[in-house]
Scaffold this motif. Sequence first.
Motif, PDB file in Angstrom:
ATOM      1  N   LEU A  86     -16.731   3.490  -4.272  1.00  0.00           N
ATOM      2  CA  LEU A  86     -17.507   2.121  -4.556  1.00  0.00           C
ATOM      3  C   LEU A  86     -16.925   1.980  -6.202  1.00  0.00           C
ATOM      4  N   GLY A  87     -16.537   2.726  -6.836  1.00  0.00           N
ATOM      5  CA  GLY A  87     -16.196   2.374  -8.282  1.00  0.00           C
ATOM      6  C   GLY A  87     -17.068   2.596  -9.205  1.00  0.00           C
ATOM      7  N   TYR A  88     -18.485   2.968  -8.898  1.00  0.00           N
ATOM      8  CA  TYR A  88     -19.710   3.479  -9.987  1.00  0.00           C
ATOM      9  C   TYR A  88     -20.441   4.191  -9.142  1.00  0.00           C
ATOM     10  N   LEU A 127     -28.745   0.038 -16.539  1.00  0.00           N
ATOM     11  CA  LEU A 127     -27.592  -1.052 -16.664  1.00  0.00           C
ATOM     12  C   LEU A 127     -26.656  -0.457 -17.276  1.00  0.00           C
ATOM     13  N   SER A 128     -26.870   0.324 -18.382  1.00  0.00           N
ATOM     14  CA  SER A 128     -25.691   0.825 -19.219  1.00  0.00           C
ATOM     15  C   SER A 128     -25.348   2.174 -18.479  1.00  0.00           C
ATOM     16  N   ASN A 129     -26.050   2.711 -17.944  1.00  0.00           N
ATOM     17  CA  ASN A 129     -25.270   3.955 -16.991  1.00  0.00           C
ATOM     18  C   ASN A 129     -24.327   3.474 -15.808  1.00  0.00           C
ATOM     19  N   MET A 135     -16.416   5.272 -16.744  1.00  0.00           N
ATOM     20  CA  MET A 135     -15.518   5.530 -18.026  1.00  0.00           C
ATOM     21  C   MET A 135     -14.624   6.615 -17.331  1.00  0.00           C
ATOM     22  N   GLY A 136     -13.265   6.386 -17.687  1.00  0.00           N
ATOM     23  CA  GLY A 136     -12.091   7.060 -17.397  1.00  0.00           C
ATOM     24  C   GLY A 136     -11.587   6.872 -15.936  1.00  0.00           C
ATOM     25  N   SER A 139     -11.863   2.079 -12.014  1.00  0.00           N
ATOM     26  CA  SER A 139     -12.641   1.037 -11.980  1.00  0.00           C
ATOM     27  C   SER A 139     -13.422   0.598 -13.426  1.00  0.00           C
ATOM     28  N   GLU A 140     -12.946   1.298 -14.564  1.00  0.00           N
ATOM     29  CA  GLU A 140     -13.391   0.917 -15.711  1.00  0.00           C
ATOM     30  C   GLU A 140     -13.531  -0.296 -16.070  1.00  0.00           C
ATOM     31  N   ASP A 141     -12.532  -0.950 -16.179  1.00  0.00           N
ATOM     32  CA  ASP A 141     -12.244  -2.261 -16.716  1.00  0.00           C
ATOM     33  C   ASP A 141     -12.995  -3.464 -15.790  1.00  0.00           C
ATOM     34  N   ASP A 142     -13.294  -3.048 -14.687  1.00  0.00           N
ATOM     35  CA  ASP A 142     -13.991  -3.958 -13.605  1.00  0.00           C
ATOM     36  C   ASP A 142     -15.447  -3.905 -13.951  1.00  0.00           C
TER      37      ASP A 142
END
Length: 528
Positions: A86-88, A127-129, A135-136, A139-142
């Motif tokens: 999923l990327g998150y 939302l921050s989480n 991070m790392g 998908s970080e940039d997205d």
Amino acid sequence: MSEDQKKQLEQQLWNIANTLRGKMNADEFRDYILGFIFYKYLSERMNLYADEILKEDGITYKSIEETTGEGRAILAAIKEQALIKLGYFLKPSELFSEIARRGNQAVDEEKGDSKSNFILEDLARILSNIEQSTMGTDSEDDFDHLFEDLDLTSTKLGRTESAKNELIAKVLAHLDKIDFGLQNSELDILGDAYEYLIGKFASGAGKKAGEFYTPQEVSTVLAKLVTTGKSKLRSVYDATCGSGSLLLRVAREVKEVSNFYGQELNRTTYNLARMNMILHGVHYRQFDIKQEDTLERPAHMDKKFEAIVANPPFSAHWSASPLHLSDDRFSQYGRLAPRTTADFAFIQHMVHHLADNGIMAVVAPHGVLFRGGAEAHIRQYLVKDKNYLDAVIGLPPNIFYGTGIPTAILVFKKCKEDPDHIVFIDASKGFEKVGNQNYLRRPHIDKIISTYRERKTEPKYSYVATLAEVAANDYNLNIPRYVDTFEREKAIDINTVSANLKALNIERQKIDKVIAGYCAELGIATPF
């Protein structure tokens, strides 16, 4: 889902959006409602994915005890897989449904638990989480600062913390009741509804709408043009991608798009584009959207794209710095677009990125067709020296939000199947007027596309011009030079007009006599 059910969902979401409308302007409540819808989407997708993983164990994601050792071990394993797929990642307690429930649960006044349903701090942390979970990873940039426009501390949500909390809790509760239908992977119900909302916000945003939205009908024309003869695309690119809707529209015209690329200057709109991509099921590895000035700091200089679509800002200013004359995008032309009209700078930028087998369709103001100076030089180079221009399509006026100027679509190919001609289409009269706005309808769109693809001449509508004819016009591309739209007025019979005037004069004389008689009876002077 039937068309009626789809419209019902769209109306439900719009009604919820209007819960915030009285508190702030269109731009602001757009960012909140679209952000919350996106958070709900991420939560439901996370929950469905985790439940699928846990099916063999006979448990559900929400049943996991997060504070136990076993629970933490299960969550760690799920997180590892979710970040790849999923990327998150979201924990069960961070899901949308859970925060919505906590925000609307009854307060136990006997225990003095007056803050048991205060959720703003938890919501901000969640939302921050989501962003921090990437991070790392690839998908970080997205996901970086994806929710930065959801300012839960803004006084526009309410004068007190309690008022802000009450409003947000109310919005979340309404959204929580709506089934997005994500379990049915064959339908893009939410994607359609999201596009509907973006369009609704654009219609009320006036001139600012052009910063993030191309009307769906125009997007459809552009998408159909660049997918002509193609069922799959390796790549599609939008140099001024706004909310990303135009990129997604291209995907609807083919079976598959391998990769999406875009660049957007406005930070808020850039965030919206990334949300739009993810919400439409585009995997984070399949899209690469950057936030920066396309002309001054291009992000994809080493890439060529099979399809390019764009609706750049009309007659925007740019630096036109002499340094650009050594830039591969502009150097071969020998001239730069004027500082106060960057239309051709965008066109040159995109032509540079067009693959040899690609098609490019870009919206531009009519001035690019005939203005002189550097623009005339660039126009001639594209037509005469490179022979890249394939078609010029005139659109109706007043079809873009916030501006009524007439526009045209320019279609470019580096390897033209018909290298000796350019198709000119005057579609300016094919529209339906609704209120103050003009709209392209399906018959208008179909006629534009069929005329382009069949490359046919039709009186008053289209003309297939030879390059010699274009050269004879000194490379002026103004559509009336090629498509004769002159309507001959019906001949007037002067003798009939004279006879009618004579009859009217006789009738007037009779009426004068009647009035004179009345005046005599009344003993007053006649008025003539």
